[in-house]
Design an enzyme around this catalytic site. Sequence first.
Site, mmCIF file in Angstrom:
data_model
loop_
_atom_site.group_PDB
_atom_site.id
_atom_site.type_symbol
_atom_site.label_atom_id
_atom_site.label_comp_id
_atom_site.label_asym_id
_atom_site.label_seq_id
_atom_site.Cartn_x
_atom_site.Cartn_y
_atom_site.Cartn_z
ATOM 1 N N ASP A 159 -8.914 -3.873 -6.214
ATOM 2 C CA ASP A 159 -8.444 -3.414 -5.114
ATOM 3 C C ASP A 159 -9.301 -2.004 -4.634
ATOM 4 O O ASP A 159 -9.155 -1.021 -5.533
ATOM 5 C CB ASP A 159 -7.091 -3.328 -4.979
ATOM 6 C CG ASP A 159 -6.397 -2.968 -3.724
ATOM 7 O OD1 ASP A 159 -7.003 -1.911 -2.853
ATOM 8 O OD2 ASP A 159 -5.306 -3.274 -3.247
ATOM 9 N N HIS A 217 -7.707 -5.766 -0.652
ATOM 10 C CA HIS A 217 -6.336 -4.640 -0.893
ATOM 11 C C HIS A 217 -5.056 -5.593 -0.643
ATOM 12 O O HIS A 217 -4.862 -6.183 0.395
ATOM 13 C CB HIS A 217 -6.598 -3.700 0.030
ATOM 14 C CG HIS A 217 -5.646 -2.617 0.502
ATOM 15 N ND1 HIS A 217 -4.862 -2.187 -0.966
ATOM 16 C CD2 HIS A 217 -4.914 -2.028 1.436
ATOM 17 C CE1 HIS A 217 -4.103 -1.080 -0.350
ATOM 18 N NE2 HIS A 217 -3.995 -1.060 0.887
ATOM 19 N N SER A 263 0.900 -1.095 -0.042
ATOM 20 C CA SER A 263 -0.093 0.040 -0.135
ATOM 21 C C SER A 263 0.801 1.212 0.098
ATOM 22 O O SER A 263 1.509 1.457 -0.854
ATOM 23 C CB SER A 263 -0.886 -0.015 1.081
ATOM 24 O OG SER A 263 -2.057 0.690 1.069
#
Length: 505
Positions: A447, A475, A220
Amino acid sequence: MPTPAVLRRCALVVVLLLAATGCAAPKHQATAPTSSAAADVPPELATYYEQTPEWTVCGDNECTDVVVPLDWSDPAGETITVAVERAPATDGDPVGSLLVNPGGPGVSAISFLSSFQLLVSTEVLAEYDLVAVDPRGVEASAPVTCVGPTELDEFFAWSGDLSTDEGLEEAMARNGAFGEACLEQTGPVLGHVDTASSARDMDVVRAVLGDDALTYLGYSYGTDLGATYAALFPERVGRMVLDGALNPTIDSGELAAGQAEGFESALRAYVADCQAGAGCPLTGDVDAGMAQIRALLDRVGDSPLPTDQGRPLTQALAFYGVAMPLYAEQLWPALTQALTSATQQADGSVLLQLADQYLGRLEDGSYDSNQNEAFAAITCLDARPSSDVADMRAAAEQISAVAPTVGQFFSYGGASCARWPVPEVGPLDSYAAEGAAPIVVIGTTNDPATPYVWAEELADILSSGVLLTYEGEGHTAYGRSNDCIADAVDQYLLTGEAPQDGTRC
């Protein structure tokens, strides 16, 4: 709607995986960096790159602090320390260190380390020392501090109508006051927690660990940190995996629009799955189900729901509760339970529990880390959306068009940093990282937090980017998706052989 400052730019791998770790009595050890690890360093930085750390025992792991400049443009000035924790390779003879970052920005890598050990293969555990570094401003590394738990509760629960001039002014004032509190409590560090400074810190850690090149796995926001490192030190990139990728070249407005569309798409996938099973509170087709969720969020905006905690479920908290389970499809049943309670019993308790998990609020009313304060500080340094009212209103219309259910919660982001008390640092000029070794970029096709197109774009931006695709929900992918992804990443980390560009799993 929630104050834009507290919307995650990109959040954790799976929120529920995070667990705190602690340190035991010290046992002093020393590991000096090798001469090659600190090679080609300007003389004014030698004292940082050539420092010898003192390792202490932290449970089953080892901990140390590494000294870095507060301001990288003034290396002779004040210093801070960044915290490092190391889980030694299980075979006792590591090939090197694998640094990991779970995202945020603002999430503690040290708190994530024990969870990460459960995600990687036994072969990777045997070959690498796993290393967590809390970036500057985060938890154990010169942490950003702003307000107490009661003030945080109020800050997150506030739900104003930012489509009005009065609501927008209040949002700016609230965020400005929050920033002033951060500056008062944190001091000069607040102006130096940008991603580029953290990437430079990471290179010092690499040298102190004795590694000639950085082996790294970032999730991320950790992909932003990794890409920034690669851009600054392309010749020192070893084996690098960027999972749940950000495109660091897009502006904050594009980022908000992309994330809004990503959450809208993920919510549609959830609704379709819910309606295909038994006990779904959402009736009709997917469009009807989405309209019911929007109606719930609107109703809560007018009249917050009661909860078993005595804290009302405001619209802002309701949105966090809806968003949190979208990070992993394994959490979708919790969203069904929450929506059932909210729509059929007018009870916001489960949605509030999910919101609290998202925000790191514990049952006793405290917060498990400083991730929310650090998030605000880092994002307001890295890139600020336009705070021009006309620009924000135009952007809100565009976001609403692609995300009619949740778009309002990603709009008016300019209010979050409009009155932040320290100046913006901004992004780098280029993220091409010319000359870097192959960098594996992983994207998940649906995502919510980091849309798949960003992975495609980052792989193209990086001169040596290799795109690896997980066809699925949620995610990030490595450690939570399938064997195809796990095998490709493990092979790369263990042998250096990157998957073929464009591989799909």
